[in-house]
Motif scaffolding. Sequence first.
Motif, short mmCIF file in Angstrom:
data_model
loop_
_atom_site.label_atom_id
_atom_site.label_comp_id
_atom_site.label_asym_id
_atom_site.label_seq_id
_atom_site.Cartn_x
_atom_site.Cartn_y
_atom_site.Cartn_z
N GLY A 65 -110.51 -140.58 60.08
CA GLY A 65 -111.42 -139.96 61.03
C GLY A 65 -112.84 -140.48 60.87
O GLY A 65 -113.52 -140.79 61.84
N ALA A 66 -113.26 -140.60 59.62
CA ALA A 66 -114.61 -141.10 59.36
C ALA A 66 -114.74 -142.54 59.85
O ALA A 66 -115.73 -142.91 60.49
CB ALA A 66 -114.91 -141.02 57.86
N VAL A 67 -113.73 -143.35 59.55
CA VAL A 67 -113.77 -144.76 59.98
C VAL A 67 -113.98 -144.85 61.48
O VAL A 67 -114.79 -145.63 61.97
CB VAL A 67 -112.45 -145.47 59.60
N LEU A 68 -113.24 -144.03 62.20
CA LEU A 68 -113.26 -144.16 63.66
C LEU A 68 -114.47 -143.49 64.30
O LEU A 68 -114.90 -143.90 65.37
CB LEU A 68 -111.97 -143.56 64.24
N ASP A 69 -114.99 -142.46 63.67
CA ASP A 69 -116.05 -141.69 64.33
C ASP A 69 -117.44 -141.93 63.78
O ASP A 69 -118.42 -141.68 64.47
CB ASP A 69 -115.72 -140.19 64.24
N ASP A 70 -117.51 -142.36 62.53
CA ASP A 70 -118.84 -142.54 61.94
C ASP A 70 -119.17 -144.02 61.93
O ASP A 70 -118.62 -144.79 61.16
CB ASP A 70 -118.82 -142.00 60.51
N PRO A 71 -120.08 -144.43 62.83
CA PRO A 71 -120.40 -145.86 62.91
C PRO A 71 -121.04 -146.39 61.64
O PRO A 71 -120.99 -147.58 61.36
CB PRO A 71 -121.37 -145.95 64.09
N ALA A 72 -121.59 -145.48 60.83
CA ALA A 72 -122.25 -145.93 59.61
C ALA A 72 -121.25 -146.09 58.47
O ALA A 72 -121.61 -146.52 57.38
CB ALA A 72 -123.34 -144.93 59.21
N PHE A 73 -120.00 -145.74 58.72
CA PHE A 73 -119.01 -145.78 57.65
C PHE A 73 -118.78 -147.21 57.17
O PHE A 73 -118.63 -148.12 57.98
CB PHE A 73 -117.70 -145.19 58.15
N ASP A 74 -118.76 -147.38 55.88
CA ASP A 74 -118.60 -148.72 55.32
C ASP A 74 -117.11 -149.05 55.18
O ASP A 74 -116.50 -148.83 54.14
CB ASP A 74 -119.29 -148.81 53.97
N LEU A 75 -116.56 -149.58 56.27
CA LEU A 75 -115.14 -149.86 56.29
C LEU A 75 -114.73 -150.88 55.25
O LEU A 75 -113.72 -150.74 54.58
CB LEU A 75 -114.75 -150.35 57.70
N LEU A 76 -115.55 -151.89 55.10
CA LEU A 76 -115.24 -152.96 54.15
C LEU A 76 -115.09 -152.39 52.75
O LEU A 76 -114.14 -152.68 52.03
CB LEU A 76 -116.36 -154.01 54.19
N ALA A 77 -116.06 -151.56 52.37
CA ALA A 77 -116.00 -150.97 51.03
C ALA A 77 -114.76 -150.11 50.88
O ALA A 77 -114.09 -150.14 49.84
CB ALA A 77 -117.25 -150.13 50.78
N ALA A 78 -114.45 -149.34 51.92
CA ALA A 78 -113.28 -148.48 51.84
C ALA A 78 -112.01 -149.30 51.67
O ALA A 78 -111.15 -148.97 50.85
CB ALA A 78 -113.19 -147.62 53.10
#
Lengths: 250, 250
Positions: A65-78
């Motif tokens: 949910g965070a990945v998809l909704d929070d543009p500031a989410f650090d996908l790479l790190a996750a």
Amino acid sequence: MRTVKQLATAAGISVRTLHHYDAIGLLRPGHVGANGYRYYGKEELLRLQQILFYRELGMPLAEIGAVLDDPAFDLLAALRGHRAALQGRIAQYQGLIQTIDRTIASLERNETMEDNDYYAGIAPETRDRWEREAEKYWGKEAVAAAHEKARALTKEQVDQIRREMEDIRDAFARLFRDGAAPGSDAVQAVTERHYRWVSHSWTPDAAAFAGLGRLYVENPEFRATYKDDELPGCPEFIAAAMAIYAERSL
Amino acid sequence: MRTVKQLATAAGISVRTLHHYDAIGLLRPGHVGANGYRYYGKEELLRLQQILFYRELGMPLAEIGAVLDDPAFDLLAALRGHRAALQGRIAQYQGLIQTIDRTIASLERNETMEDNDYYAGIAPETRDRWEREAEKYWGKEAVAAAHEKARALTKEQVDQIRREMEDIRDAFARLFRDGAAPGSDAVQAVTERHYRWVSHSWTPDAAAFAGLGRLYVENPEFRATYKDDELPGCPEFIAAAMAIYAERSL
DNA sequence: CTTGACCCTCACGCTGCGTCATCCCCGATA
DNA sequence: TATCGGGGATGACGCAGCGTGAGGGTCAAG
């Protein structure tokens, strides 16, 4: 616009899963009819595809949910974190498989599990856990340095150190059995020997030495080493003596 | 005799865990005081060691209980099963790591996830799942045999077969769109073409052919292939035609 | 007699849905 | 038009293995 069942079978998931995703706010229907029916459009289908992609990777739904909704989410790190976690799991499982193989082998030699030394069986994992514990208490560099120092010793030196450790331990045990106070001179004298013994591989400051005492109390392997079996409470006794020594003399 | 906390710290587990094991009957205290206190003796300590040993291997608690209490329990088989499960997990995780690596690489090339072909990313896993599905429906040998047969074909032959499949699919789609009945002659004629097409790699009997229809309905990849997007319900239509054909003609 | 450290028994929370149970809705058939 | 079958919806419990309080006795030491 698809109904729940249509979307579910098209995506290879269950209707219940769609209900669940709606309930937790992960995927809401694009439209809800007057009768309460959920309807999903193209946009929701795409979102669902992304959700299932990350789910395949073993990512928890909240994080998706965070990945998809929070543009500031650090996908790479996750993703890197997940990668590391998966590799850790793999290593762990490989260790377990080895242990299982050893156990199977011993069973096939008709040994009963009672005859078996469980501890020997899990020694590697246990040792690893030990080290992780130790690192938790003092940090990585300190532990690594201790290993370096230890590697430089000859066999005689190692035996010498081990005997010294046993002496100290027995001295502690006697004093504990006889009811000495942790702060007494006799106990503190042994504690100093112990401090010097520890210093073979590492010179702790006051906080670290007290922390070592805590480790003796909290860690089962150390407890066994320090005679918790015959003298319940001995580790606590030693830890108290160490804390007092640390406060007074370090 | 140790109290909960004594046993817990000695074994490196939590008090709550001991409570839990008592509640589920996995490890009962050797003695319970009049005040309700749990006391554990040597015997319970040994049992706990065994429990923790199996727990380390990832064995569920219920199974551990069976291992320890049921002398007829086949420990060897259970261990081998666990081994296989762990290896399966490892393989799965390795696949996931590859997928993650691909995803990370594409992210580092500054591609947005929207530009990404999710399906391409998970193709290997998807294909595997496919095969497992297929095996579930018809058994391993049948699937393996189909692969063998397919491998023996030339490229032209393969293209020919693919075109034939697309023709059949489009014929079905047209009939469905025009509202033909699954049992009508026109639809059944196409179904027979389909049956012969399937026979390229495998000759199903009535039950298997109907089962193939079910697969078209239940499996998302097949649904996509059979135009569920443009013509919702088309897979069901085809499946119905196949069931009728199987019943009447096979 | 008072701490403080332990002990006990509930009982909810977490993850991600599976699986009823109960009831509403809609298109097609008799 | 009554009915019937195949959805749809909303609870609510279950599972695995404890973590984490809440609320309240117990015990040894000072």
